[in-house]
Design a protein around this motif. Structure first.
Motif, PDB file in Angstrom:
ATOM      1  N   GLU A  50       0.873  -1.173   0.000  1.00 53.16           N
ATOM      2  CA  GLU A  50       0.000   0.000   0.000  1.00 53.16           C
ATOM      3  C   GLU A  50       0.907   1.219   0.000  1.00 53.16           C
ATOM      4  OE1 GLU A  50      -3.927   1.738   2.273  1.00 53.16           O
ATOM      5  OE2 GLU A  50      -3.156  -0.237   2.806  1.00 53.16           O
ATOM      6  N   VAL A  51       0.616   2.153  -0.880  1.00 55.06           N
ATOM      7  CA  VAL A  51       1.459   3.334  -1.035  1.00 55.06           C
ATOM      8  C   VAL A  51       0.581   4.520  -1.422  1.00 55.06           C
ATOM      9  CG1 VAL A  51       1.990   2.860  -3.460  1.00 55.06           C
ATOM     10  CG2 VAL A  51       3.595   4.173  -2.120  1.00 55.06           C
ATOM     11  N   LEU A  67      10.339   4.131  -6.755  1.00 57.61           N
ATOM     12  CA  LEU A  67       9.342   3.376  -5.994  1.00 57.61           C
ATOM     13  C   LEU A  67       9.758   1.914  -5.897  1.00 57.61           C
ATOM     14  CD1 LEU A  67       6.607   3.652  -4.543  1.00 57.61           C
ATOM     15  CD2 LEU A  67       5.508   3.055  -6.714  1.00 57.61           C
ATOM     16  N   GLY A  68      10.294   1.378  -6.983  1.00 52.82           N
ATOM     17  CA  GLY A  68      10.804   0.002  -6.975  1.00 52.82           C
ATOM     18  C   GLY A  68      11.910  -0.167  -5.946  1.00 52.82           C
ATOM     19  N   LYS A  69      12.832   0.779  -5.908  1.00 55.21           N
ATOM     20  CA  LYS A  69      13.935   0.722  -4.934  1.00 55.21           C
ATOM     21  C   LYS A  69      13.388   0.791  -3.500  1.00 55.21           C
ATOM     22  CE  LYS A  69      17.671   2.523  -7.822  1.00 55.21           C
ATOM     23  NZ  LYS A  69      17.821   1.296  -8.524  1.00 55.21           N
ATOM     24  N   GLU A  70      12.347   1.616  -3.305  1.00 52.09           N
ATOM     25  CA  GLU A  70      11.700   1.723  -1.998  1.00 52.09           C
ATOM     26  C   GLU A  70      11.168   0.364  -1.520  1.00 52.09           C
ATOM     27  OE1 GLU A  70       8.115   4.383  -0.796  1.00 52.09           O
ATOM     28  OE2 GLU A  70       9.469   5.645  -2.010  1.00 52.09           O
TER      29      GLU A  70
END
Length: 182
Positions: A50-51, A67-70
């Protein structure tokens, strides 16, 4: 061309290309169903996320990558898109889908399916040498078809007696699909 030469050319091209014909046919069948089933990869883990997403105008490739790295995804990003209210990011070994309104989604980690993944690359490969080889293969398939039509020189099963009707049906059938589906 003499009958023996026609048969010999047909036979030898068939033998030479048997592996490629089977590979292309196999991967073509898989490609036909790639929207409902992903034969190139298999899921090894699915994780709910969830973001809070920014507005659609602010979503860029850089944002998708960060966002992928996050989320701990360190593979190379392939593409991102927003369709029908869903933000999708495709990485080499992960797919991310997030609902734009709720921010809920999932990360799917996958691995390439051995043999199937490589076979499907035949249809997608754009390297220069492969394009030339594929052109030669295409010409050879035409020769296989023509020599196959000419192999029977007389009788009721010749191209002249019966084969031309089947050949026309084989041409008309895909054309009807093209006309009706476009």
């Amino acid at each position: 061309m003499k009958q023996q030469k026609i048969r010999g050319l047909h036979r030898d091209l068939g033998y030479f290309y048997i592996g490629l014909i089977i590979s292309f046919a196999f991967s073509g069948i898989l490609m036909n169903h790639r929207e409902s089933w992903h034969p190139e990869k298999y899921t090894i883990e699915t994780k709910a996320i969830e973001v809070k997403l920014p507005s659609e105008e602010l979503i860029s490739e850089k944002y998708a990558e960060s966002l992928g790295k996050e989320f701990g995804i360190d593979d190379k990003i392939r593409r991102h898109s927003i369709k029908k209210g869903t933000f999708k990011i495709s990485f080499e070994n992960h797919d991310v889908e997030i609902d734009m309104a709720s921010g809920k989604g999932e990360i799917v980690a996958f691995k390439k399916t051995p043999i199937i993944s490589q076979a499907m690359k035949l249809h997608k490969n754009t390297s220069e040498w492969w394009i030339y080889y594929s052109d030669i293969f295409g010409i050879s398939l035409i020769l296989i078809a023509v020599t196959g039509a000419l192999m029977i020189p007389y009788g009721k099963f010749t191209f002249k007696q019966r084969g031309w009707k089947l050949a026309i049906a084989g041409i008309v059938f895909p054309l009807l699909f093209l006309l009706l589906l476009s």
